[in-house]
Design a protein around this motif. Structure first.
Motif, PDB file in Angstrom:
ATOM      1  N   MET A  98      72.582  47.347  43.557  1.00 18.08           N
ATOM      2  CA  MET A  98      71.532  46.528  42.950  1.00 18.08           C
ATOM      3  C   MET A  98      71.787  46.391  41.446  1.00 18.08           C
ATOM      4  N   ALA A  99      71.694  45.141  40.964  1.00 19.27           N
ATOM      5  CA  ALA A  99      71.970  44.875  39.548  1.00 19.27           C
ATOM      6  C   ALA A  99      70.919  45.531  38.661  1.00 19.27           C
ATOM      7  N   THR A 100      71.381  46.044  37.522  1.00 14.29           N
ATOM      8  CA  THR A 100      70.444  46.646  36.571  1.00 14.29           C
ATOM      9  C   THR A 100      69.688  45.546  35.837  1.00 14.29           C
ATOM     10  N   LEU A 101      68.463  45.889  35.424  1.00 19.02           N
ATOM     11  CA  LEU A 101      67.623  44.932  34.715  1.00 19.02           C
ATOM     12  C   LEU A 101      67.369  45.427  33.300  1.00 19.02           C
ATOM     13  N   GLN A 102      67.504  44.536  32.347  1.00 14.59           N
ATOM     14  CA  GLN A 102      67.209  44.863  30.961  1.00 14.59           C
ATOM     15  C   GLN A 102      66.199  43.852  30.431  1.00 14.59           C
ATOM     16  N   LEU A 103      65.030  44.332  30.038  1.00  6.70           N
ATOM     17  CA  LEU A 103      63.981  43.442  29.555  1.00  6.70           C
ATOM     18  C   LEU A 103      64.434  42.756  28.267  1.00  6.70           C
ATOM     19  N   VAL A 104      64.365  41.416  28.265  1.00  6.47           N
ATOM     20  CA  VAL A 104      64.732  40.629  27.084  1.00  6.47           C
ATOM     21  C   VAL A 104      63.492  40.253  26.291  1.00  6.47           C
ATOM     22  N   SER A 105      62.465  39.789  27.000  1.00  5.54           N
ATOM     23  CA  SER A 105      61.212  39.410  26.335  1.00  5.54           C
ATOM     24  C   SER A 105      60.090  39.346  27.362  1.00  5.54           C
TER      25      SER A 105
END
Length: 220
Positions: free
Chosen positions: A1-8
């Motif tokens: 599963m792809a990692t998620l990084q909050l942008v905004s």
């Protein structure tokens, strides 16, 4: 599963940096509004999601640069779209170049922004939330292009009133965010008038909307 990084995170949803089929992408996830009835919230959210995708697709057919939509998940109200890494938010670009005193670059770019909005309106796309935070700047070999983003409040309309209000929203946001920059907004209007088919009627309507806005401010 792809990692998620909050942008905004905004009023309508969250934006994450992730991947889709191995490609870097942005995941735009609309969240539920607790203050709305669940059925109404689901219908409204789904409607806005669909409209946003339609607007993005139509923009590209009109020759307007926008992120490519890779996939839409209506169950989770999520859009996976192109992550345009080599871009700068217009707000930051203006602030940086104003601080340097580089007005010529900004004048040319603002003319291009107005031209692009004119193309939007020729296609009867009303953005609904035009600000310098919802436009990206992409450097080309010898010039800067603009990329239109965040069509979550967009609608389809041929009404001059809606187009005038769209410009008024941008003008208020522009002059509030970038004080003493009326000359740059005038360049936006010049670019708009160079291509918009109903430019005379729309600019007249913009003046009317300005007057209405001032009267409301005076009344309080």
């Amino acid at each position: 599963m792809a990692t998620l990084q909050l942008v905004s995170q905004g009023a309508e949803g969250r934006l994450f940096e992730t991947t889709f089929l191995g490609k870097p992408c942005l995941k735009k996830e609309r969240f539920k509004k607790a203050y709305r009835h669940p059925v109404l919230d689901e219908k409204l959210t789904n409607k806005r999601l669909t409209q946003e995708c339609r607007s993005l697709s139509k923009c590209r057919s009109l020759g307007i640069r926008t992120p490519t939509v890779y996939y839409v998940d209506h169950k989770t109200n999520t859009i996976y779209m192109e992550y345009m890494k080599h871009t700068v938010v217009l707000k930051d670009f203006i602030d940086e170049h104003v601080a340097r005193g580089e007005r010529t670059i900004l004048e040319d770019l603002c003319y291009n922004v107005g031209y692009t909005i004119g193309l939007l309106h020729n296609g009867d796309i009303i953005h609904g939330d035009l600000t310098t935070s919802n436009i990206l700047v992409m450097k080309r070999i010898d010039k800067y292009d603009c990329v239109m983003i965040d069509f979550g409040l967009s609608i389809n309309s041929s009404l001059v009133e809606d187009k005038g209000v769209d410009l008024y929203v941008l003008e208020k946001a522009f002059l509030s965010t970038h004080p003493n920059s009326q000359d740059l907004f005038d360049k936006i209007l010049a670019g708009y008038c160079s291509v918009a088919r109903a430019q005379k009627a729309v600019v007249t309507k913009l003046r009317e909307v300005r007057l209405r806005g001032r009267k409301r401010s005076m009344v309080g």
